[in-house]
Design an enzyme around this catalytic site. Structure first.
Site, PDB file in Angstrom:
ATOM      1  N   ARG A 102      39.055  53.127  49.408  1.00 55.35           N
ATOM      2  CA  ARG A 102      37.606  52.169  48.922  1.00 55.35           C
ATOM      3  C   ARG A 102      37.350  51.566  50.332  1.00 55.35           C
ATOM      4  O   ARG A 102      38.257  50.969  51.213  1.00 55.35           O
ATOM      5  CB  ARG A 102      37.950  51.201  47.999  1.00 55.35           C
ATOM      6  CG  ARG A 102      36.727  50.341  47.771  1.00 55.35           C
ATOM      7  CD  ARG A 102      36.780  49.500  46.656  1.00 55.35           C
ATOM      8  NE  ARG A 102      37.940  48.365  46.849  1.00 55.35           N
ATOM      9  CZ  ARG A 102      38.120  47.429  45.812  1.00 55.35           C
ATOM     10  NH1 ARG A 102      37.507  47.592  44.777  1.00 55.35           N
ATOM     11  NH2 ARG A 102      38.971  46.520  46.076  1.00 55.35           N
ATOM     12  N   ASN A 140      36.622  45.546  36.190  1.00 58.71           N
ATOM     13  CA  ASN A 140      36.693  44.126  36.354  1.00 58.71           C
ATOM     14  C   ASN A 140      35.371  43.371  36.754  1.00 58.71           C
ATOM     15  O   ASN A 140      34.958  42.560  36.041  1.00 58.71           O
ATOM     16  CB  ASN A 140      38.065  43.806  37.456  1.00 58.71           C
ATOM     17  CG  ASN A 140      39.150  44.581  37.284  1.00 58.71           C
ATOM     18  OD1 ASN A 140      39.500  44.728  36.107  1.00 58.71           O
ATOM     19  ND2 ASN A 140      39.847  44.969  38.220  1.00 58.71           N
ATOM     20  N   ASP A 141      34.887  44.112  37.808  1.00 57.33           N
ATOM     21  CA  ASP A 141      33.299  43.386  38.256  1.00 57.33           C
ATOM     22  C   ASP A 141      32.391  43.801  37.331  1.00 57.33           C
ATOM     23  O   ASP A 141      31.433  42.866  36.863  1.00 57.33           O
ATOM     24  CB  ASP A 141      33.250  44.069  39.672  1.00 57.33           C
ATOM     25  CG  ASP A 141      33.792  42.865  40.588  1.00 57.33           C
ATOM     26  OD1 ASP A 141      33.738  41.713  40.519  1.00 57.33           O
ATOM     27  OD2 ASP A 141      34.234  43.553  41.737  1.00 57.33           O
ATOM     28  N   ARG A 173      42.822  49.697  47.738  1.00 54.01           N
ATOM     29  CA  ARG A 173      42.115  48.463  48.016  1.00 54.01           C
ATOM     30  C   ARG A 173      42.459  48.157  49.740  1.00 54.01           C
ATOM     31  O   ARG A 173      43.780  47.688  49.840  1.00 54.01           O
ATOM     32  CB  ARG A 173      42.542  47.353  47.262  1.00 54.01           C
ATOM     33  CG  ARG A 173      42.152  47.326  45.708  1.00 54.01           C
ATOM     34  CD  ARG A 173      42.362  46.007  44.863  1.00 54.01           C
ATOM     35  NE  ARG A 173      41.970  46.021  43.806  1.00 54.01           N
ATOM     36  CZ  ARG A 173      42.204  46.396  42.521  1.00 54.01           C
ATOM     37  NH1 ARG A 173      43.472  46.882  42.349  1.00 54.01           N
ATOM     38  NH2 ARG A 173      41.566  46.473  41.516  1.00 54.01           N
ATOM     39  N   CYS A 219      38.570  52.934  37.428  1.00 52.85           N
ATOM     40  CA  CYS A 219      39.911  52.199  38.245  1.00 52.85           C
ATOM     41  C   CYS A 219      39.956  50.664  38.045  1.00 52.85           C
ATOM     42  O   CYS A 219      41.053  50.292  38.541  1.00 52.85           O
ATOM     43  CB  CYS A 219      39.756  52.432  39.775  1.00 52.85           C
ATOM     44  SG  CYS A 219      38.083  51.814  40.493  1.00 52.85           S
ATOM     45  N   GLU A 229      29.983  48.971  39.539  1.00 50.11           N
ATOM     46  CA  GLU A 229      30.568  47.548  39.183  1.00 50.11           C
ATOM     47  C   GLU A 229      29.212  46.827  38.865  1.00 50.11           C
ATOM     48  O   GLU A 229      29.872  45.606  38.628  1.00 50.11           O
ATOM     49  CB  GLU A 229      31.122  47.089  40.381  1.00 50.11           C
ATOM     50  CG  GLU A 229      32.387  47.730  40.960  1.00 50.11           C
ATOM     51  CD  GLU A 229      33.124  47.317  42.132  1.00 50.11           C
ATOM     52  OE1 GLU A 229      34.119  46.631  41.707  1.00 50.11           O
ATOM     53  OE2 GLU A 229      32.766  47.315  43.170  1.00 50.11           O
ATOM     54  N   HIS A 251      42.662  38.479  40.644  1.00 51.19           N
ATOM     55  CA  HIS A 251      43.586  39.080  41.229  1.00 51.19           C
ATOM     56  C   HIS A 251      45.178  39.087  41.145  1.00 51.19           C
ATOM     57  O   HIS A 251      46.063  39.741  41.063  1.00 51.19           O
ATOM     58  CB  HIS A 251      43.325  38.844  42.612  1.00 51.19           C
ATOM     59  CG  HIS A 251      42.051  39.669  43.103  1.00 51.19           C
ATOM     60  ND1 HIS A 251      40.674  38.846  43.427  1.00 51.19           N
ATOM     61  CD2 HIS A 251      41.526  40.611  43.220  1.00 51.19           C
ATOM     62  CE1 HIS A 251      39.700  39.894  43.477  1.00 51.19           C
ATOM     63  NE2 HIS A 251      40.246  40.582  43.394  1.00 51.19           N
ATOM     64  N   ARG A 286      34.988  35.975  36.646  1.00 57.20           N
ATOM     65  CA  ARG A 286      36.090  36.688  36.482  1.00 57.20           C
ATOM     66  C   ARG A 286      37.377  35.752  36.794  1.00 57.20           C
ATOM     67  O   ARG A 286      38.481  36.180  36.314  1.00 57.20           O
ATOM     68  CB  ARG A 286      36.257  38.048  37.205  1.00 57.20           C
ATOM     69  CG  ARG A 286      36.534  38.090  38.787  1.00 57.20           C
ATOM     70  CD  ARG A 286      36.288  39.445  39.220  1.00 57.20           C
ATOM     71  NE  ARG A 286      37.530  40.005  39.467  1.00 57.20           N
ATOM     72  CZ  ARG A 286      37.745  41.111  40.205  1.00 57.20           C
ATOM     73  NH1 ARG A 286      36.684  41.889  40.545  1.00 57.20           N
ATOM     74  NH2 ARG A 286      38.891  41.694  40.476  1.00 57.20           N
TER      75      ARG A 286
HETATM   76  C1  PEP Z   1      36.860  46.283  39.716  1.00 55.69           C
HETATM   77  O1  PEP Z   1      36.046  45.478  40.131  1.00 55.69           O
HETATM   78  O2  PEP Z   1      37.087  46.796  38.460  1.00 55.69           O
HETATM   79  C2  PEP Z   1      37.736  46.989  40.703  1.00 55.69           C
HETATM   80  C3  PEP Z   1      38.828  47.867  40.605  1.00 55.69           C
HETATM   81  O3  PEP Z   1      37.658  46.322  41.955  1.00 55.69           O
HETATM   82  P1  PEP Z   1      38.319  44.771  42.326  1.00 55.69           P
HETATM   83  O4  PEP Z   1      39.366  44.593  41.097  1.00 55.69           O
HETATM   84  O5  PEP Z   1      39.276  44.932  43.696  1.00 55.69           O
HETATM   85  O6  PEP Z   1      37.316  44.037  42.578  1.00 55.69           O
HETATM   86 MG    MG Z   2      35.407  45.222  42.091  1.00 56.37          MG
END
Ligand code: PEP
Ligand code: MG
Length: 838
Positions: A602, A718-719, A566, A766, A695, A459, A729
């Site tokens: 979301r 990301n996930d 978010r 995203c 995800e 994050h 991650r």
């Molecule tokens: C992701 O996982 O790519 C995403 C956009 O959600 P977050 O990064 O908030 O988990």
């Molecule tokens: Mg995510």
């Protein structure tokens, strides 16, 4: 002379010679000895002797003990740099040639004047000449009165301080076989073993000696692989403790897992990033895209204003003791919670208990310092020793000492850590960054972030991308040697940091920055008009938002809408959930911030690494695989209903789209759809688009099934990357490998696009991949038509799209799908970018 007992010539705190802030004394160049930090004002004779010399400035005296040929000469030097006082404050009470008895006064001095006028009042007592001697039974680290036994001088044995080689004392030669020499972890183990044994152990290396009860003193010996040391032990089971010390100097001992759930206590160093793109560059991992040039500025917590003078030795010592106890309690409480930080907290606890740190601080208090200034001074001296070791692994402990000392300072002063500051335009170097630190630096004009640890999809990386500040993580200890003020190029797109670049390289980087700024200005000038490829395919560029303020930034940057709000920002760091009215007001603020444009909201994505304590999610062994995302909402229908009601209460609800996080099955979509439809009916509101985040590998593989219940799909790369590659991650040890351009991730994105196409449902991305300039052309080639990026990246992403053709992007995508790994995909994409003149 075979055996001479010296008595204390001064009242004060006895210190090892190594603690004297002058290398001439500290490194034993003048000879072996001890030092006393005085609280008295008279220097006395430590034994019967003859005054051999008396410095004209009255601050130093030498004594001849025994016959000149057979005896020894002692030097006592009141304070450091006292020669510069030119005799002010010193009154010699003897003359050269006088015979003196132990305890006779030699020099009276004005202690206040020495404290003010010299760099230190600490007084070395040294054997400067004579037969080889060993100092035995030294008093150490305690207050001593004039006339108390100080040390015995025994003829022979090489001139170093030794523990008594008496019947119960033993010494043993040892060789350091540790591959990295004696570094922090084995040093901490030696300290723990020695402290537990009750024995006194000293390690001797050349002219240096270190108490094995002090991790810093041990590290300061700078013992490399292959060095030999003499370990001397007395008291307790000396043979056993020496066996243990020898074993710990021989082989690394890995920590045993504390419990089945807490495996490695020390993360393995991150694997080397795949390639170093150019000579002299340090390779890391892209976390937030961009290119920056600037001067290095290490992120270090500021030291608060410290009261210089103390309010008396007793009062300041009591403050120090209280401060240390407060921090010990806090560290113990934090460590008891377990988790990734517990090994760091354990190391910090060992620093707090370090007798060397304590002795230095006590000595500084005796010198008239306040407790807060004393602990900081003590820490700085230890830091300097460690940094001077020239060993990156040892030097990195210096930051920990500073961290611990600052905690104690704040505990003593009752203050909170001050705001972080770095010069505008600087490239911030850090071992690790906390989201709170990053947030504190937002808006201060940071040029970029170069982080030794960290993960690309953490994050913190998201926050940096949101700030529009390039960030490279996992640069590892290679950055530790970079000094503040070093010119740097941070090329986050190529995931490299170039210290001290050549002039032509700097000119080239600056030219690229200027060209990109110009392209972005053109894109900005086009406002929120949709971006299109050079061959006319519309690619929507949306923004990822986390607050109302972000919405304004996104609008100013020309975002066509919001592709990911978010909503966690409303739910985290509080003790109760926000009610419907509070949520509705915030959502309305974001929607108002992007007039006329769609806003994808979301649903709450907590759980995993985003805890919301009031939801009372039971502790989980694998939170990333536990109750998170839509699983929380379906388990807590009250929370889901409140959020849906708040979204439906937004006046412009027809511009709102609802997105479901962490979907793993079509059933979760239909359950959410049912809840939404029920509330819409109740409130008399028309259709609202509902989309699924892709995800999980399950969602990508069943994209066609999920699309049957969705108006749009959005890839959370990301996930998705974390779950496809089975790589946490947030784990810095894996940072170099967790790359969304891995062909496995790309193949699942292609599968998502194909599944969605069967239902005519559009696909966006995203996650962080959308903002990665090397990834965006591939995503477009795979069939993605909306990229949602941090607001600061909107103009650059539009500029990039304008320079592409769909056919070229498709060609690149099919090559990427066939590549063997992420580094190969990156190499292909870099070549593609270069050929496109970017
Ligand atoms: C992701 O996982 O790519 C995403 C956009 O959600 P977050 O990064 O908030 O988990
Ligand atoms: Mg995510």
């Amino acid at each position: 002379m075979t055996d001479l007992q010296l008595v204390a010539p001064l009242a004060g705190w006895v210190l090892p010679l190594a603690a004297v802030p002058d290398p001439v004394f500290a490194e034993g160049m003048m000879g072996p000895g001890l030092a006393i930090d005085p609280i008295g004002d008279t220097l006395h004779a430590p034994c019967d002797a003859t005054v051999a010399t008396l410095h004209a400035a009255g601050h130093a005296v030498t004594l001849q003990v025994g016959a000149p040929a057979a005896g020894v000469t002692l030097l006592m030097h009141v304070g450091i740099d006292t020669v510069a006082m030119a005799g002010r404050g010193f009154t010699p009470l003897v003359a050269v040639g006088d015979r003196v008895r132990a305890g006779d006064p030699l020099i009276r001095f004005d202690l206040d004047a020495v404290v003010q006028g010299a760099s230190a009042a600490v007084t070395p007592v040294i054997v400067v000449e004579g037969a080889e001697v060993t100092l035995v039974d030294p008093a150490h680290d305690r207050l001593i009165a004039v006339g108390e036994p100080l040390v015995r001088i025994v003829a022979g044995q090489g001139g170093t301080i030794a523990a008594a080689n008496t019947d119960e004392g033993v010494s043993r030669e040892m060789t350091v076989h540790l591959p990295h020499g004696l570094h922090a972890r084995p040093a901490a183990r030696i300290v723990a073993a020695v402290r537990a044994s009750g024995a006194e152990v000293t390690l001797l290396s050349g002219e240096r000696s270190a108490s094995a009860a002090s991790p810093v003193a041990l590290l300061s010996l700078g013992l490399a692989h292959g060095s030999t040391v003499t370990a001397q032990a007395r008291g307790g089971d000396t043979a056993a403790v020496l066996d243990t010390v020898e074993a710990l100097l021989t082989a690394e001992v890995e920590a045993a897992p504390a419990a089945p759930t807490t495996a490695a206590v020390q993360p393995a160093p991150a694997p080397a990033p795949a390639s170093v793109a150019e000579p002299g560059a340090i390779a890391g991992v892209l976390a937030a895209p961009g290119l920056a040039v600037g001067l290095a500025a290490w992120l270090r917590a500021a030291v608060p204003d410290l009261p210089t003078g103390g309010e008396g030795v007793a009062a300041e010592q009591a403050r120090l003791v209280e401060g240390l106890a407060t921090v010990a309690t806090a560290l113990d409480a934090a460590a008891a919670k377990g988790g990734q930080m517990s090994h760091v907290l354990g190391a910090h606890r060992a620093i707090l208990d370090d007798p060397d740190l304590r002795a230095r601080a006590d000595a500084a208090i005796l010198n008239g310092m306040s407790a807060a200034a004393a602990i900081m001074t003590a820490a700085e001296a230890q830091e300097a020793q460690l940094r001077a070791s020239g060993n990156a692994r040892i030097a990195e402990r210096a930051d920990d000492i500073r961290d611990v000392a600052l905690r104690v300072v704040h505990a003593i002063l009752g203050t909170a850590p001050a705001a972080l500051t770095v010069p505008a335009g600087a490239i911030v170097l850090a071992d690790d960054l906390l989201p709170s630190q990053l947030a504190a630096l937002a808006g201060t004009g940071i040029g970029g972030f170069a982080v030794a640890g960290g993960g690309p999809t953490s994050h913190v990386a998201i926050l940096a991308a949101g700030m529009g500040v390039p960030m490279v993580v996992a640069l590892r200890e290679a950055i530790r040697v970079i000094a503040d003020g070093t010119p740097l190029i941070l090329d986050a797109d190529a995931a490299i940091l170039i210290p001290d670049p050549a002039a032509d390289r700097l000119v080239q980087a600056k030219a690229t920055i200027a060209a990109r700024a110009a392209a972005e200005a053109t894109a900005r000038a086009a406002g929120d008009r949709p971006a299109a490829t050079a061959d006319g395919v519309a690619i929507h560029v949306y923004a990822n938002l986390g607050s109302v303020a972000d919405a304004q930034a996104a609008a100013a940057a020309g975002a066509e809408g919001c592709g990911l709000l978010r909503t966690e920002f409303l739910f985290l760091d509080r003790t109760t959930p926000p009610d419907v009215a509070e949520q509705a007001e915030q959502y309305r603020g974001v929607v108002d911030g992007l007039p006329g444009r769609p806003v994808v909201i979301r649903l709450l994505d907590v759980g995993g690494d985003k805890p919301a304590p009031y939801l009372e999610i039971p502790a989980e062994e694998n939170p990333a695989l536990g109750l998170r995302g839509i699983r929380v909402a379906l388990a807590r229908p009250d929370v889901l209903d409140d959020q849906l009601r708040a979204i439906l209460a937004v006046p412009d609800v027809e511009r709102c789209r609802i997105m479901v996080p962490m979907v793993a099955s079509a059933d979760e979509m239909s359950a959410t759809r049912t809840a939404l439809d029920r509330l819409r009916d109740e409130l008399g509101i028309g259709p609202v688009q509902l989309g699924a985040m892709i995800e999980t590998p399950a969602a990508a593989a069943t994209a066609d099934l999920i699309a049957a219940h969705a108006d749009f799909l959005s890839v959370g790369s990301n996930d998705l990357t974390q779950y496809v590659l089975a790589m946490d991650r947030g784990n810095p040890a894996l940072a170099a490998g967790i790359d969304g351009l891995h062909p496995a991730v790309l193949r699942l994105i292609r599968m998502t696009c194909e599944g969605a196409a069967t239902r005519g449902v559009p696909v966006s991305v995203c996650g962080g991949l959308a903002a990665d300039p090397l990834a965006a052309p591939i995503l477009i080639g795979l069939g993605v038509r909306t990229l949602s990026v941090p607001p600061a990246r909107v103009p650059a992403t539009k500029a990039l799209v304008a320079g592409l053709t769909l056919a070229a992007a498709q060609g690149l995508a099919s090559e990427a799908l066939a590549a063997s790994g992420a580094p190969q995909v990156r190499a292909l994409a870099r070549r593609f970018a270069e050929e496109s003149g970017r």
